[in-house]
Design a protein around this motif. Structure first.
Motif, PDB file in Angstrom:
ATOM      1  N   THR A  12       3.584   2.689  14.747  1.00 45.32           N
ATOM      2  CA  THR A  12       4.910   3.197  14.958  1.00 45.32           C
ATOM      3  C   THR A  12       5.794   2.619  13.986  1.00 45.32           C
ATOM      4  O   THR A  12       5.775   1.448  13.464  1.00 45.32           O
ATOM      5  CB  THR A  12       5.535   3.142  16.256  1.00 45.32           C
ATOM      6  OG1 THR A  12       5.371   1.673  16.694  1.00 45.32           O
ATOM      7  CG2 THR A  12       4.698   3.795  17.375  1.00 45.32           C
ATOM      8  N   TYR A  13       6.805   3.719  13.387  1.00 45.34           N
ATOM      9  CA  TYR A  13       7.726   2.939  12.434  1.00 45.34           C
ATOM     10  C   TYR A  13       8.952   2.856  13.255  1.00 45.34           C
ATOM     11  O   TYR A  13       9.435   3.762  14.214  1.00 45.34           O
ATOM     12  CB  TYR A  13       7.731   3.785  11.393  1.00 45.34           C
ATOM     13  CG  TYR A  13       6.689   3.605  10.190  1.00 45.34           C
ATOM     14  CD1 TYR A  13       6.588   2.441   9.638  1.00 45.34           C
ATOM     15  CD2 TYR A  13       5.916   4.766  10.040  1.00 45.34           C
ATOM     16  CE1 TYR A  13       5.719   2.311   8.821  1.00 45.34           C
ATOM     17  CE2 TYR A  13       5.121   4.674   9.014  1.00 45.34           C
ATOM     18  CZ  TYR A  13       4.835   3.162   8.327  1.00 45.34           C
ATOM     19  OH  TYR A  13       3.827   3.004   7.435  1.00 45.34           O
ATOM     20  N   GLY A  14       9.994   2.096  12.740  1.00 47.21           N
ATOM     21  CA  GLY A  14      11.571   2.097  13.364  1.00 47.21           C
ATOM     22  C   GLY A  14      11.536   1.281  14.749  1.00 47.21           C
ATOM     23  O   GLY A  14      10.893   0.603  14.946  1.00 47.21           O
ATOM     24  N   LEU A  49      11.859   5.502  17.592  1.00 50.07           N
ATOM     25  CA  LEU A  49      10.545   5.141  17.254  1.00 50.07           C
ATOM     26  C   LEU A  49       9.649   6.263  16.766  1.00 50.07           C
ATOM     27  O   LEU A  49      10.039   7.585  17.334  1.00 50.07           O
ATOM     28  CB  LEU A  49       9.634   4.727  18.646  1.00 50.07           C
ATOM     29  CG  LEU A  49       9.731   3.155  18.657  1.00 50.07           C
ATOM     30  CD1 LEU A  49       8.685   3.068  19.930  1.00 50.07           C
ATOM     31  CD2 LEU A  49       9.241   2.491  17.366  1.00 50.07           C
ATOM     32  N   TYR A  50       9.224   6.091  15.473  1.00 48.04           N
ATOM     33  CA  TYR A  50       8.405   7.314  15.072  1.00 48.04           C
ATOM     34  C   TYR A  50       6.889   6.767  14.894  1.00 48.04           C
ATOM     35  O   TYR A  50       6.514   5.795  14.245  1.00 48.04           O
ATOM     36  CB  TYR A  50       8.995   7.620  13.751  1.00 48.04           C
ATOM     37  CG  TYR A  50       7.900   8.708  13.110  1.00 48.04           C
ATOM     38  CD1 TYR A  50       8.236  10.068  13.271  1.00 48.04           C
ATOM     39  CD2 TYR A  50       7.076   8.304  11.924  1.00 48.04           C
ATOM     40  CE1 TYR A  50       7.479  10.994  12.501  1.00 48.04           C
ATOM     41  CE2 TYR A  50       6.182   9.298  11.457  1.00 48.04           C
ATOM     42  CZ  TYR A  50       6.518  10.597  11.759  1.00 48.04           C
ATOM     43  OH  TYR A  50       6.035  11.600  11.100  1.00 48.04           O
ATOM     44  N   THR A  51       5.831   7.752  15.616  1.00 49.49           N
ATOM     45  CA  THR A  51       4.596   7.392  15.690  1.00 49.49           C
ATOM     46  C   THR A  51       3.897   8.046  14.247  1.00 49.49           C
ATOM     47  O   THR A  51       3.526   9.259  14.426  1.00 49.49           O
ATOM     48  CB  THR A  51       3.939   7.904  17.022  1.00 49.49           C
ATOM     49  OG1 THR A  51       4.691   7.219  17.987  1.00 49.49           O
ATOM     50  CG2 THR A  51       2.420   7.365  17.211  1.00 49.49           C
ATOM     51  N   ALA A  52       3.530   7.235  13.500  1.00 48.81           N
ATOM     52  CA  ALA A  52       2.735   7.678  12.459  1.00 48.81           C
ATOM     53  C   ALA A  52       1.247   8.109  12.510  1.00 48.81           C
ATOM     54  O   ALA A  52       0.739   8.926  12.240  1.00 48.81           O
ATOM     55  CB  ALA A  52       2.936   6.819  11.154  1.00 48.81           C
ATOM     56  N   LEU A  53       0.621   7.060  13.451  1.00 46.19           N
ATOM     57  CA  LEU A  53      -0.711   6.856  13.621  1.00 46.19           C
ATOM     58  C   LEU A  53      -0.913   6.877  15.215  1.00 46.19           C
ATOM     59  O   LEU A  53      -0.156   5.913  15.891  1.00 46.19           O
ATOM     60  CB  LEU A  53      -1.534   6.004  12.905  1.00 46.19           C
ATOM     61  CG  LEU A  53      -1.513   6.251  11.569  1.00 46.19           C
ATOM     62  CD1 LEU A  53      -2.339   4.846  10.887  1.00 46.19           C
ATOM     63  CD2 LEU A  53      -2.401   7.507  11.059  1.00 46.19           C
ATOM     64  N   GLY A 104      -5.527  15.613   4.927  1.00 47.69           N
ATOM     65  CA  GLY A 104      -4.408  16.188   5.865  1.00 47.69           C
ATOM     66  C   GLY A 104      -3.154  16.470   5.122  1.00 47.69           C
ATOM     67  O   GLY A 104      -2.907  16.201   3.946  1.00 47.69           O
ATOM     68  N   PRO A 105      -2.168  17.269   5.780  1.00 46.78           N
ATOM     69  CA  PRO A 105      -0.988  17.725   5.139  1.00 46.78           C
ATOM     70  C   PRO A 105      -0.220  16.542   4.757  1.00 46.78           C
ATOM     71  O   PRO A 105      -0.346  15.465   5.221  1.00 46.78           O
ATOM     72  CB  PRO A 105      -0.295  18.644   6.375  1.00 46.78           C
ATOM     73  CG  PRO A 105      -1.364  18.669   7.425  1.00 46.78           C
ATOM     74  CD  PRO A 105      -2.651  17.745   7.124  1.00 46.78           C
ATOM     75  N   SER A 106       0.821  16.827   4.065  1.00 47.58           N
ATOM     76  CA  SER A 106       1.699  15.754   3.554  1.00 47.58           C
ATOM     77  C   SER A 106       2.450  15.200   4.919  1.00 47.58           C
ATOM     78  O   SER A 106       2.773  15.957   5.651  1.00 47.58           O
ATOM     79  CB  SER A 106       2.642  16.492   2.445  1.00 47.58           C
ATOM     80  OG  SER A 106       3.626  15.467   2.194  1.00 47.58           O
ATOM     81  N   GLY A 107       2.435  13.676   4.897  1.00 46.50           N
ATOM     82  CA  GLY A 107       3.315  13.307   5.904  1.00 46.50           C
ATOM     83  C   GLY A 107       2.135  13.067   7.139  1.00 46.50           C
ATOM     84  O   GLY A 107       2.784  12.619   8.285  1.00 46.50           O
ATOM     85  N   ALA A 108       1.096  13.197   7.117  1.00 45.51           N
ATOM     86  CA  ALA A 108       0.190  13.360   8.213  1.00 45.51           C
ATOM     87  C   ALA A 108      -0.232  12.064   8.500  1.00 45.51           C
ATOM     88  O   ALA A 108      -0.561  11.471   9.707  1.00 45.51           O
ATOM     89  CB  ALA A 108      -1.243  14.081   7.971  1.00 45.51           C
ATOM     90  N   GLY A 109      -0.099  10.913   7.551  1.00 44.10           N
ATOM     91  CA  GLY A 109      -0.138   9.597   8.123  1.00 44.10           C
ATOM     92  C   GLY A 109      -1.271   9.183   7.242  1.00 44.10           C
ATOM     93  O   GLY A 109      -1.861   7.908   7.399  1.00 44.10           O
ATOM     94  N   LYS A 110      -1.675   9.689   6.174  1.00 51.58           N
ATOM     95  CA  LYS A 110      -2.865   9.183   5.534  1.00 51.58           C
ATOM     96  C   LYS A 110      -2.684   8.017   4.691  1.00 51.58           C
ATOM     97  O   LYS A 110      -3.491   7.051   4.563  1.00 51.58           O
ATOM     98  CB  LYS A 110      -3.413  10.406   4.354  1.00 51.58           C
ATOM     99  CG  LYS A 110      -3.529  11.735   4.668  1.00 51.58           C
ATOM    100  CD  LYS A 110      -3.751  12.716   3.638  1.00 51.58           C
ATOM    101  CE  LYS A 110      -2.712  12.811   2.788  1.00 51.58           C
ATOM    102  NZ  LYS A 110      -1.541  13.583   3.237  1.00 51.58           N
ATOM    103  N   THR A 111      -1.523   7.974   3.933  1.00 48.10           N
ATOM    104  CA  THR A 111      -1.430   6.854   3.180  1.00 48.10           C
ATOM    105  C   THR A 111      -1.106   5.372   4.194  1.00 48.10           C
ATOM    106  O   THR A 111      -1.564   4.163   3.948  1.00 48.10           O
ATOM    107  CB  THR A 111       0.054   6.890   2.320  1.00 48.10           C
ATOM    108  OG1 THR A 111      -0.467   7.951   1.352  1.00 48.10           O
ATOM    109  CG2 THR A 111       0.261   5.543   1.606  1.00 48.10           C
ATOM    110  N   THR A 112      -0.498   5.666   5.242  1.00 46.95           N
ATOM    111  CA  THR A 112      -0.314   4.739   6.448  1.00 46.95           C
ATOM    112  C   THR A 112      -1.484   4.161   6.802  1.00 46.95           C
ATOM    113  O   THR A 112      -1.916   2.971   6.936  1.00 46.95           O
ATOM    114  CB  THR A 112       0.521   5.320   7.630  1.00 46.95           C
ATOM    115  OG1 THR A 112       1.558   5.887   7.074  1.00 46.95           O
ATOM    116  CG2 THR A 112       0.791   4.356   8.596  1.00 46.95           C
ATOM    117  N   LEU A 113      -2.653   5.159   7.041  1.00 46.44           N
ATOM    118  CA  LEU A 113      -3.947   4.764   7.584  1.00 46.44           C
ATOM    119  C   LEU A 113      -4.725   4.082   6.456  1.00 46.44           C
ATOM    120  O   LEU A 113      -5.228   2.669   6.750  1.00 46.44           O
ATOM    121  CB  LEU A 113      -4.851   6.034   7.715  1.00 46.44           C
ATOM    122  CG  LEU A 113      -6.281   5.673   8.301  1.00 46.44           C
ATOM    123  CD1 LEU A 113      -6.324   4.960   9.510  1.00 46.44           C
ATOM    124  CD2 LEU A 113      -6.925   6.967   8.463  1.00 46.44           C
TER     125      LEU A 113
END
Ligand SMILES: Nc1ncnc2c1ncn2[C@@H]1O[C@H](COP(=O)(O)OP(=O)(O)O)[C@@H](O)[C@H]1O
Ligand SMILES: [Mg+2]
Lengths: 678, 255
Positions: free
Chosen positions: B13-15, B20-24, B41-50
């Motif tokens: 989660t971010y923030g 709170l924003y849940t990225a994964l 996955g689409p843009s903003g799906a959380g790929k980079t975060t993962l």
């Protein structure tokens, strides 16, 4: 959001950048204000006006500080604005009108300026008393610094700096009109071209080092160097300056680059750990900043030389006072009424006990001897000398517990006393002969001394000859013989009251004019010597001599020190700003490094190392320059004590080191943050 | 086959509280030794975060990750740096080469950081650059070579330490289609020749078609997974179909 609020927010968000800018400006304003305050302080001026042109010196320093401050502020401002071109572009894209952006930047700069001005003045008010105390201490003045707040100084400071801030603010405000949007986005993307080295780099590198060394060589043995230029001092000095300055630029632009490149050839060390990064980054930074670094080297050399030089002169003068005035009170006994009154004053004074007392008589002669100035043509020169007897001389030395006694071998030998003599500039006159003009009698110079037996102003500031008592008896002077009494007392440093009392007696009983010209019995005329004004003091107190001398040289030292301080702070801030803006550009690189497995400690180490080199290189070169300059100055001024020079220069290097630590810390903070881009 | 990577109930989660924003959310999967795995996955799906969390650049909020048996979520900062240096290789969309270093120096940097003998480093550099066809560029600086070449240099640096896992975030994202195809072929070669396990994030179906298996994430959760069975062309079609099912943000005209 109002423009004012936006401006305020901007300043707040860029706080760390502004801190340095703000600090440097406030500092300059503070120093400027203090100088103007002192120039406006009636009590201070009245106290010091006797011998030193204090107000002129203070005003002049003020102007110099102003010049530095203005140049620095314009530089720093340009630097900031360059960093923020993108921001302007962004506002523009977001639909802010040019006029609004312009107003925003104007306001922002004025906000910073006004706050800096206010804090500079407040600090100045607090610290100017301290500065005044330091000044009075350096001038060895016993005036007590009264604290008077000068409205005049406040106005002067405000008006001048508001004008400067207006100027830089207008510059910033006009930026948005001067560029096209696309240019604003390109601000920081200058091509990071890597230095290729070819034949010319080697050539100029070697040439640069050679020129610096040549300059050092000439300065190191200046008198010998001067010979290379057919005894043309001026030419030799110019060559030293040019050779060192050009050498410095080539050193940074070519030599260092070649040197680092050569080091990179050694793969065993270069391909080892963080060396790869540290060395290549250093090469990059040096190449990019070579001219700035060279300029800083020269500026710091100038600052150190100026401050160090002033310290040398100050120490020299201090030594010279001790050399030329060896007793605390010396007075003429030819006027019995005045002499006895002075003797009574000293004897009855409860604050000062007599610790030593001696009498000395002298006759004045005209004599000829060989000029021993190095590089001189060694011709015979004619001058006046004061002659004293061996027993008077030795007695005065013995009672004073200082100086060099003499044992003349026979009646034809003499001891020459010259307070200007130094091995550096004169060949030793030992063994030369000196011939008295009227009697044609010749003496051989057995030895040379550099300390006056009692005081030089009571003997026309001339060189002296010590001859045997027998020889002395026979000498017929061109003036009547004079008899002086010399006294040492306790607490001589605080004998203001006694000195004033003596002066009063002398003024009333002897003469208004306390310097008496040389009277030549042979021609019945008043004459001046080739080397001094040939006047003799009827009385002297060491206290007054010191007062007079330190009022002038203390002031010079003070002005040099403060100008140097402003200079050093400006220099330090400039490198700091440059480094930190580079740090901003390097965040990406360090992020890569961390991702591929370099830990924080290693990054911190390389940051400190690189920043250390960038700071150290110019100051090391500057210090080396200054050492050669100061050695030369020191030899000119008869190698005075260098403690003060070390202290003064040490303080400057310390300030510089503080700038380094702050920069390295801030640099590390900027690049050693999170790996994740947000 | 053994599992190289095990991801269990990963959450990020971010923030701060209240915002709170849940990225994964609750991501679990495994990667086998020698796999070439894609994450789409689409843009903003959380790929980079993962990917950042997998490669220890970022920390998860909860859940754990084992790489080669080691739990990287509990490792300390210094240990992680060493771990990344030895066990992971990185290829980034924007290459992330050091422009103050030559191609050769860029590639051997990870080995130099480990203070390995010069001859070993140079041998290894020659070997990997031959595989990637950049052995003629060693003396050049990054700004003197093409972007396709840059990405291959970046790949060479990633594989020089023989890492357990090579992670690549949109490695073809900045490349033209010819260089992209070349790079993908090289990656396939590294995957087969060096038995390197590769994890590649991409939103491009063509790039993804070079993988053996693809995980799809959407809005921070694991949506589905497909495995390559037939030809690359068939696999590509399957990917396109899956993208259509997920919908949003992904263009179809990439080939
Ligand atoms: N450092 C961060 N702080 C806050 N939110 C972030 C941060 N990094 C990513 N996000 C958010 O998390 C979500 C996933 O981002 P990311 O993993 O970059 O997506 P993508 O699949 O496009 O690579 C996005 O909505 C993004 O805004
Ligand atoms: Mg992404």
């Amino acid at each position: 959001m109002t423009l004012f609020k936006l401006a305020y927010k901007n300043v707040k968000s860029q706080f760390s950048d502004y801190v340095i800018y703000f600090f440097s400006i406030s500092f300059s304003i503070m120093i400027y204000f203090s100088f103007v305050s002192m120039a406006n302080d009636e009590a201070l001026l009245a106290a010091a006006s006797k011998s030193a042109k204090l107000d002129v010196a203070l005003q002049f320093s003020g102007v110099m500080i102003l010049v530095f401050a203005v140049l620095f502020m314009i530089y720093a401002n340009n630097f900031f604005i360059k960093k923020r071109k993108k921001e302007i572009g962004l506002y523009n894209l977001l639909g802010m009108k040019k006029l609004q952006i312009s107003k925003l930047f104007f306001m922002e700069n004025m906000v910073v300026g006004v706050v800096a001005l206010a804090s500079g003045i407040v600090l100045g008010v607090i610290l100017s008393k301290l500065f005044m105390l330091i000044l009075l201490r350096m001038m060895q003045s016993d005036v007590t610094a009264s604290f008077s707040f000068s409205m005049n100084a406040v106005f002067q400071t405000i008006i001048i700096f508001v004008l400067i801030f207006l100027f830089t603010s207008i510059q910033n405000a006009s930026l948005v009109y001067r560029y096209r949007l696309i240019d604003l986005f390109k601000a920081n993307s200058d091509g990071n071209k890597l230095p290729k080295i070819g034949f010319f780099s080697y050539f100029f590198g070697i040439l640069g080092l050679g020129m610096m060394l040549f300059g050092y060589y000439l300065a190191n043995d200046f008198m010998h160097g001067v010979e290379l230029f057919h005894n043309d001092f001026f030419m030799a000095a110019i060559v030293i300056f040019l050779s060192t300055i050009i050498g410095t630029y080539l050193f940074f632009n070519a030599f260092l680059v070649v040197f680092i490149k050569m080091k990179m050839k050694n793969k065993k060390t270069y391909y080892r750990g963080m060396n790869l990064i540290t060395t290549s980054n250093l090469l990059f930074r040096i190449k990019k900043n070579a001219s700035t670094l060279a300029t800083i080297a020269i500026l710091s050399a100038t600052t150190l030389s100026a401050v160090g030089g002033a310290s040398i002169v100050y120490s020299y003068v201090s030594d010279q006072v001790d050399r030329t005035t060896t007793y605390d009170i010396v007075y003429d006994e030819s006027n019995p009424a005045a002499a006895s009154e002075i003797a009574a004053l000293i004897a009855q004074n409860p604050d000062h006990k007599i610790t030593a007392e001696t009498e000395i008589s002298y006759k004045t002669v005209e004599a000829t001897t060989k000029n021993t100035v190095k590089q001189g043509n060694g011709e015979e020169v004619d001058d006046y000398y004061s002659v004293i007897s061996e027993s008077d001389y030795n007695q005065s030395i013995e009672k004073n517990k200082g100086g060099k006694k003499v044992q003349l071998e026979n009646n034809q030998q003499t001891l020459l006393i010259s307070m200007m003599y130094s091995d550096e500039f004169f060949d030793s006159p030992k063994g030369n002969s000196i011939t008295l003009k009227d009697s044609n009698e010749t003496f051989d110079i057995q030895d040379i001394a550099t300390e006056a037996p009692v005081s030089s102003v009571t003997t026309y500031n001339m060189n002296l000859l010590v001859v045997s008592d027998v020889a002395y008896q026979k000498i017929k002077g061109i003036e009547p013989e004079y008899h002086y009494r010399a006294v040492n007392v306790t607490n001589a440093k605080d004998m203001k009251a006694l000195a004033n009392a003596i002066r009063k007696v002398v003024t009333e009983k002897v003469s208004e004019n306390q310097r008496i010209p040389l009277q030549d019995n042979r021609t019945q005329t008043t004459e001046a010597s080739a080397f001094n004004d040939a006047t003799r003091a009827a009385y002297i107190t060491k206290y007054e001599v010191s007062q007079e001398v330190f009022a002038v040289f203390g002031l010079i030292m003070y002005v040099a020190a403060f100008l140097g301080l402003v200079f050093m702070v400006a220099t330090g801030s400039i490198i700091m700003l440059k480094q930190l803006s580079e740090a901003q550009e390097e965040i990406g690189r360090y992020r890569i490094l961390k991702k591929i497995g370099v830990n924080r400690k290693e990054i911190k180490k390389t940051v400190y190392k690189q920043t250390g080199f960038v700071f150290a290189l110019p100051i090391i070169v500057g210090i080396t320059h200054a050492i050669f300059a100061l050695r030369l100055a020191s030899s000119i001024f008869m190698n005075p004590s260098i403690l003060l020079t070390f202290l003064a220069c040490g303080m400057f290097i310390f300030i510089y080191a503080v700038f380094f630590l702050f920069t390295a810390r801030a640099y590390n903070k900027i690049v050693n943050g999170s790996m994740v881009q947000s | 086959m053994t599992n190289l990577v095990e991801v269990n109930h990963l959450k990020k989660t971010y923030g701060k509280k209240g915002n709170l924003y849940t990225a994964l959310e609750n991501i679990s999967f495994t990667i086998e030794q020698g796999e070439f795995i894609g994450i789409m996955g689409p843009s903003g799906a959380g790929k980079t975060t993962l990917l950042n969390i997998l490669s220890t650049i970022d920390k998860p909020t909860s859940g754990d990750i084992k790489i080669g048996g080691a739990d990287v979520t509990t490792m300390k900062d210094a240990a992680l740096s060493t771990f990344r240096r030895h066990e992971l290789g990185f290829i980034f969309q924007d290459f992330n080469l050091m422009d103050s270093l030559t191609v050769k120096e860029n590639i051997l940097l990870p080995l130099a950081l480990d203070k390995q003998p010069v001859s070993d480093m140079e041998g290894r550099v020659l070997y990997v650059t031959k595989i990637l066809g950049i052995d003629q560029l060693l003396k050049k600086y990054p700004n003197e070579i093409s972007i396709g070449q840059k990405q291959r240099v970046s790949a060479a640096r990633a594989m020089i330490t023989k890492p357990q896992l090579i992670v690549a975030d949109e490695p073809t994202g900045s490349l033209d289609s010819k260089s992209a195809t070349e790079l993908l072929q090289y990656l396939t070669e590294i995957n087969t020749k060096e038995q390197a396990t590769i994890l590649m994030v991409t939103h491009d179906a063509f790039s993804a078609s070079y993988c053996n298996r693809i995980l799809f994430i959407k809005d921070g959760v694991l949506f589905s997974e497909i495995r390559r069975t037939g030809t690359r062309k068939e696999f590509f079609q399957k990917i396109i179909d899956m993208q259509a099912t997920i919908g949003g943000g992904v263009s179809h005209d990439v080939i």
